[in-house]
Structures are given as structure tokens and as C-alpha cells.
Scaffold this active site. Sequence first.
Site, mmCIF file in Angstrom:
data_model
loop_
_atom_site.group_PDB
_atom_site.id
_atom_site.type_symbol
_atom_site.label_atom_id
_atom_site.label_comp_id
_atom_site.label_asym_id
_atom_site.label_seq_id
_atom_site.Cartn_x
_atom_site.Cartn_y
_atom_site.Cartn_z
ATOM 1 C CB ILE A 13 -3.545 10.105 9.004
ATOM 2 C CG1 ILE A 13 -3.481 8.821 9.847
ATOM 3 C CG2 ILE A 13 -2.148 10.661 8.766
ATOM 4 C CD1 ILE A 13 -2.936 8.995 11.227
ATOM 5 N N GLY B 254 0.823 -1.216 0.000
ATOM 6 C CA GLY B 254 0.000 0.000 0.000
ATOM 7 C C GLY B 254 0.854 1.262 0.000
ATOM 8 C CD GLN C 135 -3.865 10.368 4.755
ATOM 9 O OE1 GLN C 135 -4.555 9.433 5.168
ATOM 10 N NE2 GLN C 135 -3.975 11.589 5.226
ATOM 11 C CE LYS D 49 -7.437 -0.980 9.358
ATOM 12 N NZ LYS D 49 -6.125 -1.351 8.792
ATOM 13 C CE1 TYR E 272 -9.937 0.938 7.613
ATOM 14 C CE2 TYR E 272 -10.870 2.142 9.461
ATOM 15 C CZ TYR E 272 -9.794 1.844 8.650
ATOM 16 O OH TYR E 272 -8.589 2.460 8.868
#
Length: 317
Positions: A172, A8, A12, A146, A142
Site C-alpha cells: 500500500i 490498529g 498506515q 495471513k 507473516y
Amino acid sequence: MNKILVTGASGQIGSELVPALRAKYSDENVIAGWRRKPLTDEVAVGGPSVHIDVTNRAEVEKVVKSIKPDYIYHLSSILSASAELNRQAAYAVNFEGVFNVLEAAVANKTARVVIPSSIGAFGPETPRIAPNDTIQKPTGLYGISKVFGELMGNYYYSATGVDVRGVRLPGIISWKVEPAAGTTDYAVAIFYGAILECRYTCYLGPDTRLPMMYMPDAVNSLIGVAEADLGDSRHRADFNVNAVSFTPSELAAVIKKRMPEFEMTYEVDPLRQAIADSWPDALDDSVAREEWGWSPQFELATMVEDMFTNLTKKLKG
Ligand code: AKB
């Protein structure tokens, strides 16, 4: 340490973690793994890269076998809002991808794997200031993925010896690469709106308080947890890390101080509002502070100043 693989790497976080790792361990030792989105120029020309689709077990095995990384930073992930809109892709990347990377790590004797978790791993029953060890029960796919990553990490450490680690990252904020369809993205998009148009329409309500962190702190938290001497700590893939916590209206007020003509309006998106409402206001990160010396550098005002300076340069030259 010889080699580090980052999956990845065009996202970001990857776009900033890879240069930080290369500065520390030398360019040729950090391999940037990417799939669809192209790498930034900085990452692409700065060192080696490899195509890796984490949902493809055979490709993951092949890449890990040929690189033989000592560490893997497994960043590939479909973020919260996107996961609700495309469950199949989220399942493949966030669940199967984690499994494929962990199995490849076992087969190739990778020493450590870092899998970032998120504030998404908490849910509406979590206390508003989330302790490190508390009820989680996330309500979104999601967040469930996690918690899966955290539990798999702790399980693989005890069952296979691969040392899997991770921090629960807040939203973030960064200026190099924008996030891809998460719930906390407004806190990045607001700066683009301010600099380009002096205005921003926020999809979360004005009083939605969420934990947030500036990218340099996020990068430090990932490298910090990867390198920490954790001894036999029962925490590995599940450390809270906290930095700042604010609402859209509080962020808008700080921006307005710097840019008095800035205007914020609100058009609430029910999907992202529901996700945000299920997440805590802040994280109690005393375990990470005590066990491996975590501490953030940026406060709200210093982060806003740095975002303005760098994003203005990027957008207006
Ligand atoms: C998201 O909003 O989905 C992410 C996260 C908090 O993990 N930024």
C-alpha cells in the site's frame, strides 16, 4: 449500522480507513482502537478512541463487550520484514490477536469482522499472476499468519455465523502515515527520498516486480468487501484485489519524468529481497470484480502525481 471498532487504527491503513468510515457512518460511531503508536491528530480528535491490545484476551473481550460493535475492522498486524525479526511478537499479534478478536466477536454477536489478508499469503509455488484460488504455501511467518486469518475467517463464518471477510492487499502506497517494516515499503520511502533529497537507495533489486495499490483504493476495497452482498459465496476472507504492478526501476522512471534530477541507487537487503521474490507479480482479481464489483481507480501515473502533491504539502508546507 450503529458501531464500528477498528483495531490498529494508528497504523498506515487505520489512519486513513477511520476518517473514511467516520465520513460515511458519522464520527461518534467509529471507534479507533490503538495500542502503542499514538493515533494521528485527525483520528484522535475526529471521534472516539479506545486502548486495545489484541494480544490481551481479557482486554479484547472487555472492549468488544462495552462497545458492542456491529462491525470490527481488525487491522492490527506485524508486517513481513518485522515478523521475521520478531517471531514472538508476530505470533502474538498475527495469530493470537486474530483468535481473540474472532472469539470476542462470537461472544458479543458482532455481525461482521473484516481481516485484511495480503499478497504475503502467496509463496514461490504460486503462479506469477496469482489466481484467486491457487496454491499458496507462503515461506514467511507473516504470510503464514495471513493464510491463517483467511482460513479462520472462512471457518468462523461457517461454524459460528460471524460473517468474516477480507481482501488480499498488495503493497500500500500512501502519504499520511508510513508503513512499519514491511517488504513493499520502498514504494513509499522513495517519495520521501525524492522530495527531501532528490535521491533514494532501494533495498530491493531494480527488477523486483510486485503488486501495489494506492491508499484510496485500499480503503475502498476494505469498505467494499465489508458491505458487499456476498450471498452464499464460498469466498469471504480471501478475495484477491489488484491495482498496479511495477518494479523499482519502473517506479523510478515515472518519478524521474516528473523530477529529472532524481537518482536511484540499489543496496539489496537479502531478507526483504527473499520475501519479495517469493511473492507474485500481480493478482488476478476477477472473482472480486464479478462477485462484488471491485475496481481500482488509480493507475501508476495518477498515483505518483497524487503522492507528489500531497507529500510535498505535508513535508514542505
Ligand atoms: C508488507 O510488505 O509486509 C506488506 C504486505 C504486502 O502485506 N505491505
